[in-house]
Design an enzyme around this catalytic site. Sequence first.
Site, short mmCIF file in Angstrom:
data_model
loop_
_atom_site.label_atom_id
_atom_site.label_comp_id
_atom_site.label_asym_id
_atom_site.label_seq_id
_atom_site.Cartn_x
_atom_site.Cartn_y
_atom_site.Cartn_z
N ASP A 1 43.40 46.05 34.51
CA ASP A 1 42.25 45.47 33.81
C ASP A 1 42.33 45.85 32.33
O ASP A 1 42.38 47.04 31.99
CB ASP A 1 40.95 45.99 34.42
CG ASP A 1 39.72 45.42 33.74
OD1 ASP A 1 39.54 44.19 33.78
OD2 ASP A 1 38.96 46.20 33.13
N ASP B 1 34.48 42.57 38.16
CA ASP B 1 34.89 41.42 37.35
C ASP B 1 34.55 40.11 38.05
O ASP B 1 34.08 39.16 37.41
CB ASP B 1 36.39 41.49 37.07
CG ASP B 1 36.75 42.58 36.07
OD1 ASP B 1 35.81 43.24 35.55
OD2 ASP B 1 37.94 42.79 35.81
#
Length: 580
Positions: free
Chosen positions: A64, A392
């Site tokens: 990420d 997310d």
Amino acid sequence: MNRGGMQPGIIILREGTDTSQGLPQLVSNINACQAVADAVRTTLGPRGMDKLVAAGSKATISNDGATIMKLLEISHPAARTLVDISMSQDASVGDGTTSVVLLAAEILTKLKALVEEGISPTRMIQTIRKTGRFAVEQVGALAVETDREEMLLKCAGTALNSKLISSHRDLFAPMVVSAVTKLHEAGNVDEIMDWVSIKQIPGGDVRQSFLVEGVAFKKTFSYAGFEQMTKKFENPKILLLNVELELKSEKENAEVRISSPKDYQSIVEAEWQVIYDKLDACIDCGANIVLSKLPIGDLATQYFADRGLFCAGRVADGDMKRVAKATNGSIQTTTNGLTESVLGTCGCFEETQVGDERFNLFTECPSSLTCTIVLRGGTEQFIAESERSVHDALMVVKRTITSGSVVAGGGAVEMCVANSLRRRALEIEGKEQMIVAAYAKALEVIPRQLCENAGLDATDVLAALRRKHFVEEGDENACWYGVNIEEGGITNTFDLGVWEPSDNKMNSFQAATEAACVILSIDETVISPRSQDPAAQATGQMGGGAGAMMGNAMDIANSGGPRTGQMGPGVSYMKGRGGG
């Protein structure tokens, strides 16, 4: 005689202050941004690699972009702009944190040659802002509205596709969509992370993760007598307290004077009477379950167990709020005047074993405004990355609901916008044409990096994409052609189901454009030297201290760059939290 020329210059900065300015300083800032982008470049896309960041004794494995940028201490003052836009993208959209960093760095890289040729940065900034607005408008024109349920599932699947749990997106995507949909129906989608809780339980298989349509939290610290409590209720009455239910000696709160030793017994009995009055008030209101943010002692635990009640103390504030929201109860700060109206309820309460942990589950709640996602996995690093992936996906689905439209992923949008910008550049006269063309070229970094991370020939794939978008522009489906990760070559990624919310791309283009403008607008950097005060030096040597940060920034700003415009050999723009 002009005496002004004989006067000495006025020095207003402390001795040792470093001032770097002009073209070399601007080129040095661009080089720093390139170095930061190189740190996360290989994490992009479904075939992106993970990064292991060791901060002290803690190791984090993630792909990420926002997480990696957060863990790396970027010392270069100008390059920290990329950290800011990555954090902004993560907060507003949740996905695309790597893409926005790559876009901003690539825009600066393509403009670097024009800067060295002497084109005014001010003129560049004006043209880039216009070009960025045009790119955002193009994305808005490409956006497609479609069936909401299908749209949400595919956007969630696309967000999870580049994560560690991509092979299990068939399990997690419906979970995420179900959780966000419930909040949207209740009008609380903007507060998604307040009402959707993610719990981690090490052990077991990732496929054992599950969604609780209600509230779930780990069993709190319990006293003797807890084993005798009833662990399951149907349609219970739930009392929520912010009251401590422990026997407290009144000597801690008051001074008591007695004239005879016999009076001491009455004081002791009064102390016991206080706690018994509180416990009786909880029982008399009709509650079956008593939860409190503050401790519930052994006396209260046994007292409730003998009367068939369940209790839990030291419940986390977030869990208490979610229970109150789900059960329509209200948190009380006193046990006086308790009535049935302040109690919450649910269809079923049960304490159950999940892995090595005991969990309290509140299901079939009347409001159904809260959800809990319980994640399982073999290692702590895997579960932590799973949590970031689910976070997310939650943010992406939330953004999809608010935007109501999607675009294709796989680099299709970037190639389509780049093609439109190239045609637009041909209509512009002067140096602005070169700036717009450089911006268009920079957008190709996304499909190119997707190819490189997947082991494909980026040159051949990009050539095929340019031909598809430029030559066959009249074809209404040509704009959706992007990189085919699975089979190589190109494909219609919209038909393939690789969808992203349109707000994701819009925000990426806006943030990358603004970051590039900020970097280009810096023509001088002034860095003060470390303080000569020994106390301040000691403070600066601490991890994260201002002195250490400024010292590192000065070392990097001076290393190889401001005078020559190039990075010195072996220069690192980042350092781990735990070490040098």
